[in-house]
Design an enzyme around this catalytic site. Structure first.
Site, PDB file in Angstrom:
ATOM      1  N   HIS A  61      27.607  23.968  -3.482  1.00 14.69           N
ATOM      2  CA  HIS A  61      28.089  25.440  -3.186  1.00 14.69           C
ATOM      3  C   HIS A  61      29.187  24.776  -1.829  1.00 14.69           C
ATOM      4  O   HIS A  61      30.347  25.532  -1.698  1.00 14.69           O
ATOM      5  CB  HIS A  61      26.946  26.311  -2.373  1.00 14.69           C
ATOM      6  CG  HIS A  61      26.266  26.776  -3.269  1.00 14.69           C
ATOM      7  ND1 HIS A  61      26.800  27.805  -4.075  1.00 14.69           N
ATOM      8  CD2 HIS A  61      24.966  27.044  -3.462  1.00 14.69           C
ATOM      9  CE1 HIS A  61      25.848  28.420  -5.121  1.00 14.69           C
ATOM     10  NE2 HIS A  61      24.681  27.893  -4.599  1.00 14.69           N
ATOM     11  N   GLU A 114      27.609  29.680  -8.348  1.00 16.90           N
ATOM     12  CA  GLU A 114      26.506  29.118  -8.651  1.00 16.90           C
ATOM     13  C   GLU A 114      26.687  28.092  -9.633  1.00 16.90           C
ATOM     14  O   GLU A 114      25.869  26.916  -9.689  1.00 16.90           O
ATOM     15  CB  GLU A 114      25.523  30.305  -9.224  1.00 16.90           C
ATOM     16  CG  GLU A 114      23.887  29.860  -9.215  1.00 16.90           C
ATOM     17  CD  GLU A 114      23.236  29.347  -7.907  1.00 16.90           C
ATOM     18  OE1 GLU A 114      23.722  29.625  -7.065  1.00 16.90           O
ATOM     19  OE2 GLU A 114      21.978  28.758  -8.052  1.00 16.90           O
ATOM     20  N   HIS A 120      22.224  20.832  -4.345  1.00 14.88           N
ATOM     21  CA  HIS A 120      22.399  22.165  -4.734  1.00 14.88           C
ATOM     22  C   HIS A 120      23.351  22.716  -3.810  1.00 14.88           C
ATOM     23  O   HIS A 120      24.386  23.219  -4.139  1.00 14.88           O
ATOM     24  CB  HIS A 120      21.358  23.031  -4.976  1.00 14.88           C
ATOM     25  CG  HIS A 120      21.262  24.204  -5.450  1.00 14.88           C
ATOM     26  ND1 HIS A 120      21.061  24.694  -6.665  1.00 14.88           N
ATOM     27  CD2 HIS A 120      21.570  25.409  -4.562  1.00 14.88           C
ATOM     28  CE1 HIS A 120      21.574  26.060  -6.590  1.00 14.88           C
ATOM     29  NE2 HIS A 120      21.767  26.559  -5.495  1.00 14.88           N
ATOM     30  N   GLU A 121      23.111  22.554  -2.418  1.00 17.19           N
ATOM     31  CA  GLU A 121      23.979  23.382  -1.321  1.00 17.19           C
ATOM     32  C   GLU A 121      25.047  22.743  -1.233  1.00 17.19           C
ATOM     33  O   GLU A 121      26.055  23.063  -1.007  1.00 17.19           O
ATOM     34  CB  GLU A 121      22.845  23.438  -0.214  1.00 17.19           C
ATOM     35  CG  GLU A 121      21.759  24.220  -0.260  1.00 17.19           C
ATOM     36  CD  GLU A 121      21.660  25.744  -0.577  1.00 17.19           C
ATOM     37  OE1 GLU A 121      22.837  26.225  -0.599  1.00 17.19           O
ATOM     38  OE2 GLU A 121      20.835  25.925  -1.268  1.00 17.19           O
TER      39      GLU A 121
HETATM   40 ZN   LIG Z   1      22.582  28.400  -5.281  1.00 19.52          ZN
END
Ligand SMILES: [Zn+2]
Length: 501
Positions: free
Chosen positions: A267, A293, A263-264
């Site tokens: 980003h 996101e 997830h990170e």
């Molecule tokens: Zn996020």
């Protein structure tokens, strides 16, 4: 004498430098700062934030912007820079300094009260603070100005998702809820896949090594970024050449580190892919939180919870954890990482139930801002909605209305960006599959670079040159919509759970 443009660029660069310094100090606070350093750090951050605010609202910058906005000779990117800084500045000048200070003060008290309330599972401790924060946020919304044909909520939403309106979101979210609720019912009533092997012991050092292998495969450049550990995973992008990720590791919950990494890193890849030629300008940024996101969700869910991904990565994971994963078949592992459950907690929710948590928060904050819902009635309404939409009743306010910190920060209008991100992610991944022949085969071989190259070109490189929805539209041929997300969830989970949806 420097030209108007040079003077403007200089000021814009200073604003970016200040934001970068604030980012690094914040990152340090969450990672390495000694506990007792908090008082000095708050002062440093407060000073830098005040300077940044002063610079942004300075009348000279306003004059430069007005001059440049009327200049027809600017290039496309120059025009977008002026437009972006002007948007940020106009929002900042509309809020009187008194209100900014009042909000900051209320926030710190509210966060303390929220922590205590959550620990004691007693909403009453937090509710007077939320009431005051709401009053301030309403005042701020009025100061920003309600957009034409819109409402107060829009004025706050604009700060996270520029240009998005309740009028667009409310019917879309209603439609989404209309098909999500029966889908969750069908899946949660089916026998759940086994996941006992995810509750075994996974050595934290080896989890860390595996997370670095995932980062490497995803193409996250560790010469232009780093990964550390923190209590709550986050990404801090300071510059395309300095992007900081954090993850957390639990010995008996190996998926936590894996999916916080993916997830990170989603980003982080976005931040590393922002347009370098526009460093120290307003264009070297994402146009919205929802689009940001979408990048984390695309990697985490569409890629990271897919069969092709685990065909490549389960054998690699097994090298680190031969005992815990002994006799675990690929199929069982894939099913376990996609287990659908009725959980009262948003951050633990799977990708099917997740948006129901967001839709509930959106409706409630909208009602509170409209003064249609009294803060004291919030826990009751919350619990009722949880039972109705998700079929689960929180045991107490701690796992109900008090679970998220956002409202204690006074953040209203932020939650919908999570769902916007999920919807964009599904559309972008669908478009990527159509444009990259054999994409899933590449993923099956652990070759994630082709997907990254596509995202770089379509999503990362434009930076803030275009509004978020335009970026998505030019990549996928359509704007914000739930169609691709619906097809994705129904296809994947219908097969996985063997239910007809
Ligand atoms: Zn996020």
């Amino acid at each position: 004498m420097p030209s108007t443009w040079d003077r403007f660029s200089q000021r814009m660069a200073e604003l970016r430098d200040l934001a970068g310094a604030i980012g690094i100090l914040t990152w340090d606070q969450e990672t390495f700062m000694p506990k007792r350093g908090v008082a000095a750090r708050s002062e440093q951050l407060g000073t830098l934030q005040a300077i940044a605010h002063e610079r942004l609202t300075a009348p000279e910058l306003g004059e430069l912007l007005e001059k440049l906005a009327a200049n027809k000779k600017l290039s496309g990117p120059q025009h977008a820079m002026v437009r972006s800084v002007r948007f940020d500045r106009q929002r900042a000048v509309k809020i009187p300094g008194k209100l900014v200070r009042e909000l900051a003060e209320r926030q710190s008290h509210a966060v303390e009260a929220w922590k205590e309330a959550r620990e004691k599972k007693a909403f009453g401790i937090f509710s007077p603070h939320l009431d005051k924060l709401l009053a301030i946020r309403r005042e701020m919304a009025d100061a920003y100005g309600v957009p034409k044909g819109g409402e107060r909520y829009d004025a706050l939403l604009d700060g996270y998702e520029e240009g998005m309106r309740v009028k667009r979101l409310a019917p879309l979210f209603e439609r989404l809820k209309g098909w999500l609720v029966p889908l969750v019912q069908a899946l949660a009533d089916a026998p759940p896949p086994r996941d006992d092997f995810l509750k075994r012991r996974y050595d934290p050092d080896k989890q860390w090594l595996f997370s670095l292998e995932i980062l490497d495969a995803m193409g996250f450049d560790l010469d232009r970024g780093r990964q550390d550990r923190s209590a709550h995973p986050f990404t801090m992008g300071v510059d395309p050449d300095d992007v900081r990720l954090t993850i957390r590791i639990f010995e008996e919950l190996p998926l936590s580190a894996i999916f916080s990494t993916i997830h990170e890193a989603g980003h982080g890849l976005y931040e590393q892919g922002l347009p370098r030629e526009h460093r120290r300008t307003a264009l070297c940024a994402a146009p919205s939180m929802g689009l940001h996101e979408s990048q984390s969700r695309l990697w985490e869910n569409l890629v990271g919870r897919s069969m092709p991904f685990w065909e490549s990565f389960l054998p690699q994971m097994r090298v680190h954890f031969p005992e815990a994963l002994a006799n675990v078949r690929l199929r069982d592992f894939y099913a376990a990482v996609n287990r659908v459950e009725r959980s009262p907690i948003r951050v633990e929710a799977d990708e099917v139930t997740y948006n129901l948590h967001i839709l509930l928060r959106f409706d409630l904050e909208l009602a509170m801002l409209r003064e249609e819902l009294d803060v004291t009635d919030l826990p009751g309404v919350w619990n009722e909605r949880m039972s109705k939409d998700l079929g689960v009743k929180p045991k107490n306010d701690g796992e109900g209305v008090l679970q998220d910190i956002h409202w204690a920060w006074g953040e209203l209008g932020y939650f919908p960006t999570y769902t916007i991100g999920n919807l964009y992610a599904a559309s972008l991944y669908d478009a990527a599959k159509r444009s990259i022949p054999g994409l899933e085969e590449h993923i099956r071989q652990g070759r994630l670079a082709t997907l990254l190259a596509w995202l770089r070109e379509k999503v990362h490189t434009p930076g803030r040159l275009l509004p978020a929805e335009e970026v998505v539209r030019s990549a996928t041929g359509k704007g914000l919509d739930d169609g691709d997300f619906k097809a994705y969830l129904e296809g994947k989970y219908g097969t996985l759970y063997g239910v007809k949806v």
